[in-house]
Design a protein around this motif. Structure first.
Motif, PDB file in Angstrom:
ATOM      1  N   ASP A 264     -11.928  -1.169  -3.172  1.00 28.72           N
ATOM      2  CA  ASP A 264     -10.875  -0.174  -3.073  1.00 28.72           C
ATOM      3  C   ASP A 264     -11.021   1.015  -3.712  1.00 28.72           C
ATOM      4  O   ASP A 264     -11.471   1.037  -4.818  1.00 28.72           O
ATOM      5  N   ALA A 265     -10.885   2.117  -2.951  1.00 33.79           N
ATOM      6  CA  ALA A 265     -11.432   3.549  -3.366  1.00 33.79           C
ATOM      7  C   ALA A 265     -10.340   3.983  -4.236  1.00 33.79           C
ATOM      8  O   ALA A 265     -10.476   5.148  -5.052  1.00 33.79           O
ATOM      9  N   ASP A 266      -9.118   3.729  -4.426  1.00 32.06           N
ATOM     10  CA  ASP A 266      -7.953   4.382  -5.051  1.00 32.06           C
ATOM     11  C   ASP A 266      -8.398   4.239  -6.621  1.00 32.06           C
ATOM     12  O   ASP A 266      -8.806   2.894  -7.142  1.00 32.06           O
ATOM     13  N   ASP A 267      -8.358   5.226  -7.360  1.00 30.98           N
ATOM     14  CA  ASP A 267      -8.727   5.320  -8.666  1.00 30.98           C
ATOM     15  C   ASP A 267     -10.126   4.685  -9.082  1.00 30.98           C
ATOM     16  O   ASP A 267     -10.402   4.010 -10.073  1.00 30.98           O
ATOM     17  N   MET A 268     -11.079   4.562  -7.973  1.00 30.11           N
ATOM     18  CA  MET A 268     -12.434   3.924  -8.388  1.00 30.11           C
ATOM     19  C   MET A 268     -13.098   4.450  -9.536  1.00 30.11           C
ATOM     20  O   MET A 268     -13.679   4.058 -10.347  1.00 30.11           O
ATOM     21  N   ALA A 269     -12.829   5.995  -9.601  1.00 24.46           N
ATOM     22  CA  ALA A 269     -13.545   6.552 -10.690  1.00 24.46           C
ATOM     23  C   ALA A 269     -13.086   6.104 -12.142  1.00 24.46           C
ATOM     24  O   ALA A 269     -14.096   5.791 -13.024  1.00 24.46           O
ATOM     25  N   GLN A 270     -11.865   6.059 -12.379  1.00 20.91           N
ATOM     26  CA  GLN A 270     -11.588   5.610 -13.537  1.00 20.91           C
ATOM     27  C   GLN A 270     -11.697   4.110 -13.694  1.00 20.91           C
ATOM     28  O   GLN A 270     -11.839   3.717 -14.935  1.00 20.91           O
ATOM     29  N   ARG A 271     -11.700   3.338 -12.907  1.00 19.75           N
ATOM     30  CA  ARG A 271     -12.107   1.856 -12.893  1.00 19.75           C
ATOM     31  C   ARG A 271     -13.415   1.730 -13.176  1.00 19.75           C
ATOM     32  O   ARG A 271     -13.909   0.704 -13.756  1.00 19.75           O
ATOM     33  N   VAL A 272     -14.499   2.547 -12.591  1.00 15.32           N
ATOM     34  CA  VAL A 272     -16.125   2.157 -12.654  1.00 15.32           C
ATOM     35  C   VAL A 272     -17.027   2.895 -13.289  1.00 15.32           C
ATOM     36  O   VAL A 272     -18.055   2.588 -13.702  1.00 15.32           O
ATOM     37  N   ALA A 273     -16.649   4.314 -13.257  1.00 20.21           N
ATOM     38  CA  ALA A 273     -17.457   5.412 -13.451  1.00 20.21           C
ATOM     39  C   ALA A 273     -17.470   5.457 -15.080  1.00 20.21           C
ATOM     40  O   ALA A 273     -16.622   5.364 -15.649  1.00 20.21           O
ATOM     41  N   VAL A 274     -18.656   6.130 -15.534  1.00 18.06           N
ATOM     42  CA  VAL A 274     -18.687   6.754 -16.846  1.00 18.06           C
ATOM     43  C   VAL A 274     -18.968   8.119 -16.502  1.00 18.06           C
ATOM     44  O   VAL A 274     -19.647   9.076 -16.029  1.00 18.06           O
TER      45      VAL A 274
END
Length: 321
Positions: A264-274
Protein backbone atom coordinates in the motif's frame (compact mmCIF):
# COMPACT_ATOMS: atom_id res chain seq x y z
CA UNK A 1 33.64 5.49 9.54
CA UNK A 2 33.71 2.99 12.39
CA UNK A 3 31.14 0.28 12.86
CA UNK A 4 29.24 -0.81 15.94
CA UNK A 5 29.36 -4.25 17.48
CA UNK A 6 27.10 -5.91 20.00
CA UNK A 7 27.44 -9.02 22.16
CA UNK A 8 24.64 -11.56 22.25
CA UNK A 9 24.67 -13.74 25.35
CA UNK A 10 26.34 -17.06 24.65
CA UNK A 11 27.61 -16.11 21.20
CA UNK A 12 30.54 -14.29 19.72
CA UNK A 13 30.03 -10.63 18.86
CA UNK A 14 28.71 -9.75 15.40
CA UNK A 15 29.88 -6.82 13.36
CA UNK A 16 27.25 -4.19 12.61
CA UNK A 17 27.56 -2.79 9.10
CA UNK A 18 26.05 0.04 7.08
CA UNK A 19 25.91 -0.42 3.32
CA UNK A 20 24.44 1.60 0.48
CA UNK A 21 21.91 0.59 -2.17
CA UNK A 22 23.28 1.43 -5.60
CA UNK A 23 21.30 3.86 -7.69
CA UNK A 24 20.71 2.85 -11.31
CA UNK A 25 21.66 6.14 -12.99
CA UNK A 26 24.46 5.34 -15.46
CA UNK A 27 25.50 9.00 -15.58
CA UNK A 28 26.53 9.06 -11.90
CA UNK A 29 27.10 5.36 -11.26
CA UNK A 30 30.90 5.46 -10.99
CA UNK A 31 30.88 8.60 -8.82
CA UNK A 32 28.24 7.13 -6.52
CA UNK A 33 30.26 3.95 -5.94
CA UNK A 34 33.51 5.87 -5.45
CA UNK A 35 31.94 8.28 -2.98
CA UNK A 36 30.35 5.40 -1.04
CA UNK A 37 33.79 3.83 -0.75
CA UNK A 38 35.52 7.06 0.32
CA UNK A 39 32.84 7.72 2.95
CA UNK A 40 33.56 4.34 4.55
CA UNK A 41 30.37 2.39 3.92
CA UNK A 42 30.79 -1.36 4.35
CA UNK A 43 29.30 -2.37 1.04
CA UNK A 44 27.09 -1.62 -1.94
CA UNK A 45 23.97 -3.61 -2.78
CA UNK A 46 22.02 -3.85 -6.00
CA UNK A 47 18.40 -4.88 -6.42
CA UNK A 48 16.81 -7.22 -8.92
CA UNK A 49 13.56 -6.01 -10.47
CA UNK A 50 10.88 -7.92 -12.33
CA UNK A 51 8.71 -4.83 -12.87
CA UNK A 52 8.70 -4.00 -16.60
CA UNK A 53 7.76 -0.34 -16.08
CA UNK A 54 10.72 0.55 -13.84
CA UNK A 55 14.10 1.50 -15.28
CA UNK A 56 16.66 -0.81 -13.68
CA UNK A 57 20.11 -1.98 -14.66
CA UNK A 58 20.85 -5.68 -14.41
CA UNK A 59 22.14 -6.28 -10.85
CA UNK A 60 24.89 -8.70 -11.84
CA UNK A 61 26.39 -6.28 -14.35
CA UNK A 62 26.16 -3.51 -11.77
CA UNK A 63 28.19 -5.56 -9.31
CA UNK A 64 30.82 -6.46 -11.91
CA UNK A 65 31.21 -2.73 -12.52
CA UNK A 66 31.33 -1.98 -8.80
CA UNK A 67 34.01 -4.64 -8.30
CA UNK A 68 36.31 -2.61 -10.56
CA UNK A 69 35.52 0.78 -9.00
CA UNK A 70 35.97 -0.31 -5.38
CA UNK A 71 38.43 -2.89 -4.11
CA UNK A 72 37.25 -2.74 -0.47
CA UNK A 73 33.46 -2.74 -0.10
CA UNK A 74 31.44 -5.94 -0.08
CA UNK A 75 29.00 -6.41 -2.94
CA UNK A 76 25.45 -7.65 -2.43
CA UNK A 77 22.24 -8.42 -4.33
CA UNK A 78 18.79 -8.18 -2.77
CA UNK A 79 17.10 -10.25 -4.03
CA UNK A 80 17.43 -12.45 -7.10
CA UNK A 81 14.24 -14.23 -8.13
CA UNK A 82 15.12 -17.92 -7.80
CA UNK A 83 13.24 -19.07 -10.90
CA UNK A 84 14.24 -16.25 -13.24
CA UNK A 85 17.74 -17.52 -14.10
CA UNK A 86 18.88 -21.09 -14.58
CA UNK A 87 20.83 -21.95 -11.40
CA UNK A 88 23.76 -23.47 -13.30
CA UNK A 89 24.16 -20.30 -15.37
CA UNK A 90 23.66 -18.15 -12.28
CA UNK A 91 26.32 -20.15 -10.41
CA UNK A 92 28.89 -19.25 -13.06
CA UNK A 93 27.81 -15.60 -13.18
CA UNK A 94 28.07 -15.24 -9.40
CA UNK A 95 31.39 -17.11 -9.22
CA UNK A 96 32.74 -14.72 -11.87
CA UNK A 97 31.73 -11.68 -9.79
CA UNK A 98 33.27 -13.27 -6.71
CA UNK A 99 36.52 -13.78 -8.62
CA UNK A 100 36.52 -10.24 -10.05
CA UNK A 101 35.84 -8.74 -6.61
CA UNK A 102 38.42 -10.81 -4.75
CA UNK A 103 35.80 -12.73 -2.78
CA UNK A 104 33.50 -9.89 -1.71
CA UNK A 105 30.10 -11.11 -2.94
CA UNK A 106 26.95 -11.78 -0.90
CA UNK A 107 23.85 -13.15 -2.63
CA UNK A 108 20.25 -12.43 -1.68
CA UNK A 109 17.69 -14.76 -3.24
CA UNK A 110 13.96 -15.39 -2.86
CA UNK A 111 10.91 -16.79 -4.64
CA UNK A 112 9.46 -13.38 -5.52
CA UNK A 113 5.83 -12.27 -5.36
CA UNK A 114 3.05 -14.31 -6.90
CA UNK A 115 1.91 -11.42 -9.12
CA UNK A 116 5.18 -11.65 -11.09
CA UNK A 117 4.56 -15.23 -12.18
CA UNK A 118 1.94 -14.83 -14.96
CA UNK A 119 4.21 -12.42 -16.81
CA UNK A 120 7.26 -14.66 -16.39
CA UNK A 121 5.29 -17.74 -17.43
CA UNK A 122 4.17 -15.94 -20.60
CA UNK A 123 7.87 -15.53 -21.45
CA UNK A 124 8.48 -19.25 -21.09
CA UNK A 125 10.05 -19.07 -17.61
CA UNK A 126 9.02 -21.91 -15.30
CA UNK A 127 7.29 -20.58 -12.19
CA UNK A 128 5.71 -23.71 -10.71
CA UNK A 129 6.85 -25.12 -7.33
CA UNK A 130 8.65 -21.90 -6.33
CA UNK A 131 9.81 -23.10 -2.90
CA UNK A 132 11.32 -26.27 -4.38
CA UNK A 133 12.98 -24.23 -7.12
CA UNK A 134 14.52 -21.99 -4.47
CA UNK A 135 15.86 -24.83 -2.33
CA UNK A 136 17.09 -26.92 -5.25
CA UNK A 137 18.52 -23.90 -7.06
CA UNK A 138 20.68 -23.10 -4.05
CA UNK A 139 21.73 -26.74 -3.87
CA UNK A 140 22.70 -26.72 -7.55
CA UNK A 141 24.83 -23.60 -7.15
CA UNK A 142 26.58 -24.87 -4.05
CA UNK A 143 27.33 -28.20 -5.74
CA UNK A 144 28.80 -26.49 -8.80
CA UNK A 145 30.82 -24.11 -6.65
CA UNK A 146 32.31 -26.72 -4.33
CA UNK A 147 32.69 -29.94 -6.39
CA UNK A 148 35.10 -30.53 -9.27
CA UNK A 149 32.61 -32.93 -10.88
CA UNK A 150 29.33 -31.82 -9.40
CA UNK A 151 26.32 -33.99 -8.72
CA UNK A 152 22.84 -33.04 -7.60
CA UNK A 153 19.63 -35.06 -7.51
CA UNK A 154 16.32 -33.32 -6.88
CA UNK A 155 12.76 -33.15 -8.18
CA UNK A 156 13.52 -30.41 -10.71
CA UNK A 157 17.28 -30.59 -11.26
CA UNK A 158 19.28 -33.80 -11.47
CA UNK A 159 22.79 -34.31 -12.84
CA UNK A 160 26.20 -35.80 -12.16
CA UNK A 161 29.71 -35.36 -13.50
CA UNK A 162 29.20 -31.67 -14.36
CA UNK A 163 32.18 -29.33 -14.26
CA UNK A 164 31.75 -25.58 -13.76
CA UNK A 165 34.36 -22.85 -13.85
CA UNK A 166 35.36 -20.56 -12.37
CA UNK A 167 35.01 -21.60 -8.76
CA UNK A 168 34.30 -18.67 -6.42
CA UNK A 169 37.06 -17.42 -4.16
CA UNK A 170 34.75 -17.82 -1.17
CA UNK A 171 34.34 -21.53 -0.57
CA UNK A 172 32.09 -23.44 -0.39
CA UNK A 173 30.48 -20.38 -2.00
CA UNK A 174 29.42 -16.77 -1.46
CA UNK A 175 27.09 -16.24 1.52
CA UNK A 176 23.43 -16.71 0.58
CA UNK A 177 20.76 -14.60 2.30
CA UNK A 178 17.10 -15.47 1.83
CA UNK A 179 14.47 -12.81 1.22
CA UNK A 180 11.35 -14.22 2.89
CA UNK A 181 8.28 -13.08 4.85
CA UNK A 182 6.00 -16.03 5.60
CA UNK A 183 6.69 -18.11 8.70
CA UNK A 184 7.52 -21.33 6.80
CA UNK A 185 9.89 -19.44 4.51
CA UNK A 186 11.59 -17.69 7.43
CA UNK A 187 12.12 -20.97 9.24
CA UNK A 188 13.39 -22.56 6.03
CA UNK A 189 15.91 -19.74 5.66
CA UNK A 190 17.52 -20.71 8.95
CA UNK A 191 17.98 -24.29 7.73
CA UNK A 192 19.31 -23.62 4.21
CA UNK A 193 20.95 -20.20 4.16
CA UNK A 194 23.68 -18.05 5.63
CA UNK A 195 21.29 -15.26 6.55
CA UNK A 196 18.12 -13.29 5.85
CA UNK A 197 17.48 -9.99 4.10
CA UNK A 198 14.42 -7.87 4.92
CA UNK A 199 12.56 -5.67 2.45
CA UNK A 200 12.49 -1.87 2.79
CA UNK A 201 8.72 -1.57 2.34
CA UNK A 202 7.97 -3.57 5.50
CA UNK A 203 6.82 -1.54 8.55
CA UNK A 204 8.79 -1.95 11.81
CA UNK A 205 6.16 -4.01 13.62
CA UNK A 206 6.02 -6.51 10.77
CA UNK A 207 9.81 -6.68 10.53
CA UNK A 208 9.99 -7.29 14.27
CA UNK A 209 7.51 -10.16 13.96
CA UNK A 210 9.63 -11.70 11.19
CA UNK A 211 12.79 -11.28 13.26
CA UNK A 212 11.09 -12.97 16.21
CA UNK A 213 10.38 -16.02 14.04
CA UNK A 214 14.00 -16.12 12.87
CA UNK A 215 15.35 -15.88 16.42
CA UNK A 216 12.91 -18.54 17.58
CA UNK A 217 14.02 -20.90 14.81
CA UNK A 218 17.70 -20.27 15.53
CA UNK A 219 17.08 -21.22 19.15
CA UNK A 220 14.92 -24.22 18.28
CA UNK A 221 17.54 -25.64 15.92
CA UNK A 222 20.47 -24.82 18.17
CA UNK A 223 22.12 -22.75 15.48
CA UNK A 224 24.63 -20.13 16.63
CA UNK A 225 23.02 -16.73 15.85
CA UNK A 226 26.48 -15.41 15.00
CA UNK A 227 26.53 -17.80 12.02
CA UNK A 228 23.32 -16.32 10.56
CA UNK A 229 23.49 -12.78 9.16
CA UNK A 230 20.46 -10.51 9.36
CA UNK A 231 20.35 -7.58 6.92
CA UNK A 232 17.50 -5.15 6.30
CA UNK A 233 16.87 -2.56 3.62
CA UNK A 234 15.74 0.90 4.77
CA UNK A 235 14.47 3.92 2.82
CA UNK A 236 16.20 7.03 4.19
CA UNK A 237 16.29 10.80 3.71
CA UNK A 238 18.37 13.18 5.83
CA UNK A 239 17.02 16.74 5.83
CA UNK A 240 16.93 19.57 8.40
CA UNK A 241 13.18 19.83 7.78
CA UNK A 242 11.51 16.55 8.70
CA UNK A 243 8.27 17.29 6.86
CA UNK A 244 10.17 18.19 3.68
CA UNK A 245 11.98 14.84 3.86
CA UNK A 246 8.72 12.95 4.40
CA UNK A 247 7.06 14.68 1.46
CA UNK A 248 9.95 13.95 -0.91
CA UNK A 249 10.14 10.29 0.11
CA UNK A 250 6.38 9.84 -0.13
CA UNK A 251 6.30 11.30 -3.65
CA UNK A 252 8.85 8.74 -4.79
CA UNK A 253 7.17 5.81 -3.05
CA UNK A 254 3.74 6.83 -4.34
CA UNK A 255 5.06 6.77 -7.90
CA UNK A 256 6.87 3.47 -7.42
CA UNK A 257 4.08 1.58 -5.62
CA UNK A 258 0.90 3.25 -6.92
CA UNK A 259 -0.25 0.16 -8.84
CA UNK A 260 1.40 -2.50 -6.69
CA UNK A 261 -1.07 -5.25 -5.75
CA UNK A 262 0.73 -6.15 -2.49
CA UNK A 263 2.16 -3.00 -0.92
CA UNK A 264 0.00 0.00 0.00
CA UNK A 265 1.59 3.25 -1.15
CA UNK A 266 -0.59 5.48 1.05
CA UNK A 267 1.50 7.03 3.83
CA UNK A 268 4.25 4.51 3.08
CA UNK A 269 7.01 6.99 3.98
CA UNK A 270 5.60 7.52 7.45
CA UNK A 271 5.13 3.78 7.95
CA UNK A 272 8.47 2.42 6.71
CA UNK A 273 11.10 5.12 6.09
CA UNK A 274 13.69 6.80 8.31
CA UNK A 275 13.79 10.54 7.59
CA UNK A 276 14.43 13.96 9.11
CA UNK A 277 17.40 15.68 10.74
CA UNK A 278 20.62 13.72 11.03
CA UNK A 279 20.17 13.10 14.77
CA UNK A 280 16.66 11.68 14.27
CA UNK A 281 17.87 9.45 11.44
CA UNK A 282 20.72 8.19 13.61
CA UNK A 283 18.23 7.32 16.35
CA UNK A 284 15.98 5.52 13.87
CA UNK A 285 18.88 3.45 12.57
CA UNK A 286 20.02 2.70 16.11
CA UNK A 287 16.59 1.28 16.94
CA UNK A 288 16.76 -1.04 13.95
CA UNK A 289 20.17 -2.34 15.02
CA UNK A 290 18.78 -2.95 18.50
CA UNK A 291 16.26 -5.37 16.99
CA UNK A 292 19.15 -7.78 16.34
CA UNK A 293 20.10 -6.57 12.86
CA UNK A 294 23.68 -7.00 11.62
CA UNK A 295 23.61 -4.89 8.46
CA UNK A 296 21.46 -2.00 7.31
CA UNK A 297 21.34 -1.33 3.57
CA UNK A 298 20.52 2.36 3.25
CA UNK A 299 18.45 3.51 0.27
CA UNK A 300 18.93 7.24 -0.37
CA UNK A 301 15.76 8.32 -2.12
CA UNK A 302 16.82 11.48 -4.01
CA UNK A 303 19.73 13.93 -4.40
CA UNK A 304 21.82 10.80 -4.06
CA UNK A 305 25.35 12.16 -3.89
CA UNK A 306 24.48 14.75 -1.23
CA UNK A 307 22.43 12.20 0.68
CA UNK A 308 25.47 9.91 0.82
CA UNK A 309 27.41 12.50 2.81
CA UNK A 310 24.51 13.13 5.17
CA UNK A 311 23.99 9.41 5.71
CA UNK A 312 27.68 9.01 6.55
CA UNK A 313 27.22 11.60 9.29
CA UNK A 314 24.17 9.75 10.65
CA UNK A 315 26.16 6.52 10.76
CA UNK A 316 28.98 8.29 12.62
CA UNK A 317 26.47 9.35 15.27
CA UNK A 318 25.24 5.76 15.60
CA UNK A 319 28.79 4.49 16.00
CA UNK A 320 29.60 7.15 18.57
CA UNK A 321 26.71 6.16 20.83
Amino acid sequence: MAHSTSETAGTRSKRRAFSIALRGDPATFKTFIGNSDELGFSGVWTQDSLMPTNFSLDPLHQLSYAAAVSDRMRLGISVLFSGYRNPAVLARDLATIDQLSGGRLSVGIGIGNAYHRPRLASLGIDTDRPAIRLVEGIGVMRALWSQEEAAFHGEIYSFSGIRSQPKPIQLPGPPILIGARSEPALRRAVSIADGWTGAAMIPPEQRQAELAILHDELKATGRDPASFKIAVNVYVAVEPDREHARTRVQEILSAGFRSNPVYDADDMAQRVAVYGPVEECAEGLRKILDEGVDEIVLHPMYDHLNQLERLARAVELVDAS
